[in-house]
Enzyme design. Structure first.
Site, short mmCIF file in Angstrom:
data_model
loop_
_atom_site.label_atom_id
_atom_site.label_comp_id
_atom_site.label_asym_id
_atom_site.label_seq_id
_atom_site.Cartn_x
_atom_site.Cartn_y
_atom_site.Cartn_z
N ASN A 112 88.45 -7.82 26.82
CA ASN A 112 88.66 -7.31 28.17
C ASN A 112 88.20 -5.87 28.31
O ASN A 112 87.47 -5.52 29.26
CB ASN A 112 90.15 -7.40 28.55
CG ASN A 112 90.64 -8.83 28.64
OD1 ASN A 112 89.84 -9.76 28.67
ND2 ASN A 112 91.93 -9.01 28.67
N THR A 157 62.73 2.17 71.76
CA THR A 157 64.11 1.68 71.76
C THR A 157 64.06 0.27 72.32
O THR A 157 63.26 -0.03 73.22
CB THR A 157 65.05 2.55 72.63
OG1 THR A 157 64.66 2.45 74.00
CG2 THR A 157 65.02 4.01 72.18
N HIS A 158 64.88 -0.62 71.75
CA HIS A 158 64.87 -2.03 72.15
C HIS A 158 63.49 -2.66 71.99
O HIS A 158 63.15 -3.63 72.70
CB HIS A 158 65.33 -2.18 73.61
CG HIS A 158 66.63 -1.53 73.91
ND1 HIS A 158 67.85 -2.13 73.68
CD2 HIS A 158 66.91 -0.29 74.42
CE1 HIS A 158 68.83 -1.31 74.04
NE2 HIS A 158 68.28 -0.18 74.48
N SER A 280 46.65 -16.11 52.53
CA SER A 280 47.19 -17.42 52.90
C SER A 280 46.53 -18.49 52.05
O SER A 280 45.35 -18.39 51.70
CB SER A 280 46.92 -17.68 54.38
OG SER A 280 47.13 -19.05 54.69
N ASN A 288 48.63 -11.04 54.31
CA ASN A 288 50.04 -11.06 54.71
C ASN A 288 50.82 -9.93 54.04
O ASN A 288 50.65 -9.68 52.83
CB ASN A 288 50.66 -12.40 54.34
CG ASN A 288 49.96 -13.57 55.01
OD1 ASN A 288 49.60 -13.48 56.17
ND2 ASN A 288 49.75 -14.63 54.26
N LYS A 327 79.89 -10.75 36.72
CA LYS A 327 78.73 -10.20 36.02
C LYS A 327 77.42 -10.66 36.65
O LYS A 327 76.53 -9.85 36.92
CB LYS A 327 78.78 -10.58 34.54
CG LYS A 327 79.84 -9.83 33.76
CD LYS A 327 79.68 -9.98 32.26
CE LYS A 327 80.05 -11.35 31.78
NZ LYS A 327 80.10 -11.42 30.30
#
Length: 431
Positions: A112, A157-158, A280, A288, A327
């Site tokens: 332990n 923004t957005h 590709s 890509n 772990k």
């Protein structure tokens, strides 16, 4: 599998049950193995300090532990299914080489506290890697912010065009973010830098173990004093380490999203070095951005690991075998996370901006906020200025450099204060 450490005469071992109990443990312990050996050396020195080992026995154990570490690194010693776990492999090797002297190594310790100390040593090392690569990312970003501070870049923004921004602002954002990530990794490393070795199974032992020696020998900042808390802390400190890693991976995810957008044909702001792209299998025209897409995905490993460990911790005090599953979670999180982070500095050094495309994306509407603020500065109430500036008839193609030079609030394009970020980065190096 070799003789189990806990096996006693008359105890039947069912192979299927033992396979379930051991699981992947011995394979996973390859990550910890050199740290477990290092802790075993410190433990042996502590045993010698209280008279459990004589000088010759200590010398022999030191010699064989050094040889074991060298053999493991060179591939001459393989940690495989013949052992229950890495801890039993160390003891088996020492008993094989040294006989009764090897049998003394486990005096006053448990598997332990062995796994606790190996985990803390490993996590301390991994967090130093997170801090180091975060510092390197910040250095690259600061250098490019200095060099490209006045280059206009559309701000969104957005995902809609919003205001004129700059490469200086974009780079400074990642510089400050990764400085924070390095600080967090460093602070978490210091927080978990406590020595649990000598807590045994969570209740101490009837020996005056020299825990001060093992703390100093292993370079810990302090001793984890309570033997029972040493067990209670398992899982808690792993989650803290994962959270520090996650902080850097969250920034990496958002940075990778920017680059995913900026490299698309619709934006066309960035050219990636060819080695960061793939082709590709069916479309001959494609290159890509797979590397940045996998960087973007790497946070998922840390998030999953934290959830897995958190779900293991619905436990009372004391050790429980459930914790064995922690772990694999931390190895997966740090393995995937650091692999992604370590590719980032060179990517950022070598990406190229297409300033013609960035300039072409700066449309008249992006100067409307500047117009509203200018009218407010001249005395018009801001809400009225906002209303007037919203009229497209008042928009005109502005000068992006003038817009950036007028942005004088601290941290904006005309006042990036990169020297402050440089000082924070220098302070990190001294931490």
């Amino acid at each position: 599998m070799s003789q189990l450490l806990w096996q006693k005469p008359g105890v039947k071992v069912d192979a299927r049950i033992q396979q379930f109990l051991a699981g992947e443990d011995v394979i996973l312990d390859r990550e910890f193995f050199v740290f477990d050996i290092e802790a075993s050396r410190a433990h042996a020195e502590g045993l010698a300090a209280i008279g459990i080992l004589d000088d010759d026995e200590l010398d022999a154990l030191r010699r064989e532990l050094t040889a074991l570490a060298e053999d493991f690194r060179a591939g001459r010693f393989v940690l495989d299914e013949q052992y229950e776990d890495g801890h039993s492999a160390i003891e088996a090797r020492l008993v094989d080489r040294l006989g009764d002297t090897g049998k003394k190594i486990h005096t006053g310790r448990s598997r332990n506290d062995q796994v606790l100390v190996a985990t803390r040593l490993w996590l301390r090392d991994r967090l130093e890697c997170v801090a180091e690569v975060s510092r390197e990312v910040a250095e690259v970003a600061l250098a490019r912010a200095e060099a490209e501070r006045s280059v206009p870049l559309p701000g969104y923004t957005h995902l809609q065009r919003a205001v004129v921004s700059s490469l200086g602002m974009w780079w400074a954002a990642w510089a400050e973010g990764f400085i924070d990530n390095a600080w967090r990794a460093t602070q978490t490393r210091d927080w978990l830098d406590a020595n649990p070795l000598g807590s045994a199974a969570g209740y101490g032992v009837n020996l005056p173990l020299d825990r001060d020696h093992t703390t100093a020998a292993l370079g810990f900042g302090r001793m984890q004093l309570s033997a029972t808390y040493a067990q209670l802390s398992r899982g808690k400190f792993e989650m803290a380490a994962i959270e520090a890693l996650s902080s850097a991976l969250l920034d990496l995810r958002r940075l990778a999203w920017d680059l995913s957008l900026f490299t698309s044909a619709e934006y066309g702001f960035v050219e990636l070095p060819s080695q960061y792209t793939t082709g590709s299998s069916i479309m001959p025209n494609k290159r890509n951005p797979d590397v940045i897409e996998l960087m973007r995905a790497s946070y998922s490993a840390a998030a999953a690991a934290r959830t897995e460990i958190e779900q293991l911790l619905s436990l009372p005090s004391g050790y429980h075998r459930d914790l064995q599953f922690s772990k694999g979670a931390i190895f997966h999180a740090f393995g995937r996370g650091l692999a992604a982070l370590e590719l980032l500095p060179d990517l950022l050094r070598n990406l190229e901006w297409r300033q013609d495309r960035m300039q072409a994306a700066l449309e008249p509407s992006m100067y409307a906020t500047d117009l509203a603020v200018d009218m407010a500065r001249q005395g018009l109430p801001f809400r009225e200025a906002y209303r007037q500036a919203a009229d497209p008839q008042r928009w005109a193609q502005g000068d992006p450099h003038h817009s950036l030079q007028a942005r004088v609030s601290p941290g904006a394009a005309a006042d990036l204060r990169l020297e402050v970020l440089h000082k924070r980065l220098q302070a990190l190096a001294a931490a």
